[in-house]
Design a protein around this motif. Structure first.
Motif, PDB file in Angstrom:
ATOM      1  N   ARG A   1       0.841  -1.207   0.000  1.00 29.93           N
ATOM      2  CA  ARG A   1       0.000   0.000   0.000  1.00 29.93           C
ATOM      3  C   ARG A   1       0.873   1.252   0.000  1.00 29.93           C
ATOM      4  O   ARG A   1       0.595   2.226  -0.706  1.00 29.93           O
ATOM      5  CB  ARG A   1      -0.924  -0.013   1.225  1.00 29.93           C
ATOM      6  CG  ARG A   1      -1.824   1.186   1.322  1.00 29.93           C
ATOM      7  CD  ARG A   1      -2.908   1.140   0.275  1.00 29.93           C
ATOM      8  NE  ARG A   1      -3.805   2.244   0.501  1.00 29.93           N
ATOM      9  CZ  ARG A   1      -4.193   3.093  -0.426  1.00 29.93           C
ATOM     10  NH1 ARG A   1      -3.811   2.939  -1.674  1.00 29.93           N
ATOM     11  NH2 ARG A   1      -4.986   4.077  -0.140  1.00 29.93           N
ATOM     12  N   ALA A   2       1.949   1.241   0.786  1.00 33.70           N
ATOM     13  CA  ALA A   2       2.870   2.377   0.801  1.00 33.70           C
ATOM     14  C   ALA A   2       3.507   2.549  -0.575  1.00 33.70           C
ATOM     15  O   ALA A   2       3.658   3.675  -1.065  1.00 33.70           O
ATOM     16  CB  ALA A   2       3.946   2.175   1.867  1.00 33.70           C
ATOM     17  N   ARG A   3       3.850   1.436  -1.231  1.00 32.71           N
ATOM     18  CA  ARG A   3       4.419   1.489  -2.587  1.00 32.71           C
ATOM     19  C   ARG A   3       3.417   2.108  -3.554  1.00 32.71           C
ATOM     20  O   ARG A   3       3.761   2.942  -4.386  1.00 32.71           O
ATOM     21  CB  ARG A   3       4.808   0.083  -3.043  1.00 32.71           C
ATOM     22  CG  ARG A   3       5.510   0.030  -4.385  1.00 32.71           C
ATOM     23  CD  ARG A   3       5.722  -1.435  -4.801  1.00 32.71           C
ATOM     24  NE  ARG A   3       6.631  -1.595  -5.895  1.00 32.71           N
ATOM     25  CZ  ARG A   3       6.336  -1.409  -7.180  1.00 32.71           C
ATOM     26  NH1 ARG A   3       5.119  -1.016  -7.525  1.00 32.71           N
ATOM     27  NH2 ARG A   3       7.237  -1.597  -8.114  1.00 32.71           N
ATOM     28  N   GLU A   4       2.175   1.694  -3.418  1.00 30.44           N
ATOM     29  CA  GLU A   4       1.111   2.227  -4.279  1.00 30.44           C
ATOM     30  C   GLU A   4       0.950   3.732  -4.083  1.00 30.44           C
ATOM     31  O   GLU A   4       0.854   4.487  -5.052  1.00 30.44           O
ATOM     32  CB  GLU A   4      -0.199   1.509  -3.963  1.00 30.44           C
ATOM     33  CG  GLU A   4      -1.390   1.991  -4.740  1.00 30.44           C
ATOM     34  CD  GLU A   4      -2.680   1.287  -4.320  1.00 30.44           C
ATOM     35  OE1 GLU A   4      -3.754   1.798  -4.679  1.00 30.44           O
ATOM     36  OE2 GLU A   4      -2.616   0.252  -3.638  1.00 30.44           O
TER      37      GLU A   4
ATOM     38  N   PHE B   1       2.153   9.620 -10.663  1.00 25.21           N
ATOM     39  CA  PHE B   1       1.402   9.141 -11.824  1.00 25.21           C
ATOM     40  C   PHE B   1      -0.106   9.326 -11.706  1.00 25.21           C
ATOM     41  O   PHE B   1      -0.844   8.861 -12.558  1.00 25.21           O
ATOM     42  CB  PHE B   1       1.732   7.669 -12.074  1.00 25.21           C
ATOM     43  CG  PHE B   1       3.205   7.440 -12.260  1.00 25.21           C
ATOM     44  CD1 PHE B   1       3.858   7.914 -13.388  1.00 25.21           C
ATOM     45  CD2 PHE B   1       3.951   6.794 -11.298  1.00 25.21           C
ATOM     46  CE1 PHE B   1       5.213   7.727 -13.568  1.00 25.21           C
ATOM     47  CE2 PHE B   1       5.316   6.596 -11.464  1.00 25.21           C
ATOM     48  CZ  PHE B   1       5.950   7.063 -12.602  1.00 25.21           C
ATOM     49  N   ASP B   2      -0.562  10.020 -10.654  1.00 21.37           N
ATOM     50  CA  ASP B   2      -1.988  10.254 -10.460  1.00 21.37           C
ATOM     51  C   ASP B   2      -2.165  11.713 -10.037  1.00 21.37           C
ATOM     52  O   ASP B   2      -1.683  12.113  -8.980  1.00 21.37           O
ATOM     53  CB  ASP B   2      -2.531   9.307  -9.388  1.00 21.37           C
ATOM     54  CG  ASP B   2      -4.027   9.399  -9.212  1.00 21.37           C
ATOM     55  OD1 ASP B   2      -4.677  10.277  -9.822  1.00 21.37           O
ATOM     56  OD2 ASP B   2      -4.570   8.578  -8.454  1.00 21.37           O
ATOM     57  N   ASP B   3      -2.847  12.478 -10.850  1.00 24.29           N
ATOM     58  CA  ASP B   3      -3.034  13.900 -10.568  1.00 24.29           C
ATOM     59  C   ASP B   3      -3.798  14.154  -9.271  1.00 24.29           C
ATOM     60  O   ASP B   3      -3.637  15.191  -8.646  1.00 24.29           O
ATOM     61  CB  ASP B   3      -3.764  14.584 -11.719  1.00 24.29           C
ATOM     62  CG  ASP B   3      -2.928  14.600 -12.988  1.00 24.29           C
ATOM     63  OD1 ASP B   3      -1.689  14.544 -12.880  1.00 24.29           O
ATOM     64  OD2 ASP B   3      -3.511  14.661 -14.081  1.00 24.29           O
ATOM     65  N   VAL B   4      -4.622  13.213  -8.854  1.00 21.63           N
ATOM     66  CA  VAL B   4      -5.428  13.378  -7.642  1.00 21.63           C
ATOM     67  C   VAL B   4      -4.543  13.366  -6.393  1.00 21.63           C
ATOM     68  O   VAL B   4      -4.881  13.967  -5.388  1.00 21.63           O
ATOM     69  CB  VAL B   4      -6.488  12.255  -7.555  1.00 21.63           C
ATOM     70  CG1 VAL B   4      -7.306  12.364  -6.296  1.00 21.63           C
ATOM     71  CG2 VAL B   4      -7.379  12.295  -8.780  1.00 21.63           C
ATOM     72  N   ALA B   5      -3.389  12.730  -6.452  1.00 20.46           N
ATOM     73  CA  ALA B   5      -2.530  12.568  -5.280  1.00 20.46           C
ATOM     74  C   ALA B   5      -1.623  13.765  -5.025  1.00 20.46           C
ATOM     75  O   ALA B   5      -0.815  13.735  -4.107  1.00 20.46           O
ATOM     76  CB  ALA B   5      -1.692  11.310  -5.438  1.00 20.46           C
TER      77      ALA B   5
END
Length: 109
Positions: free
Chosen positions: A73-76, A83-87
């Motif tokens: 989960r930490a890797r994700e 790679f995700d604009d939401v983050a």
């Protein structure tokens, strides 16, 4: 090619989870710093090294069940930063998360 050949050869398994995650956190911090500074040359290397250390940690047979899920989960979440604009903006939280492991590893040494 393995960047951390010595660690992959078995030294990684001698480290505690806190020590492993403290090392992962160092590379995570380097990747975030390079990303924020738009230093793609440094970012690419730090990203590769961080993912390799995440993978070495997840493959460690001592970490099963909930521990392995947390590692993955930490890797994700680390990957989502780039790679995700939401983050966007989650880098501070991730840095703080790994800082706790660095402090624990240092206290245990």
């Amino acid at each position: 090619m393995t960047t951390h050949a010595g660690l992959a050869a078995g030294r990684w398994a001698a480290l505690s989870l806190a020590e492993q995650f403290a090392n992962v956190g160092s590379e995570v911090d380097r990747a975030i710093t390079a990303w924020e500074a738009r230093r793609t040359d440094r970012f690419d290397g730090a990203l590769t090294r961080a993912l390799e250390l995440f993978d070495l940690t997840a493959r460690d047979d001592r970490w099963r069940g909930h521990r392995r899920r947390e590692i993955l989960r930490a890797r994700e979440e680390f990957c989502r930063l780039f790679f995700d604009d939401v983050a966007a903006g989650a880098s501070r939280t991730l840095r703080k998360y790994f800082l706790h492991f660095a402090l624990l590893a240092r206290r245990s040494a």
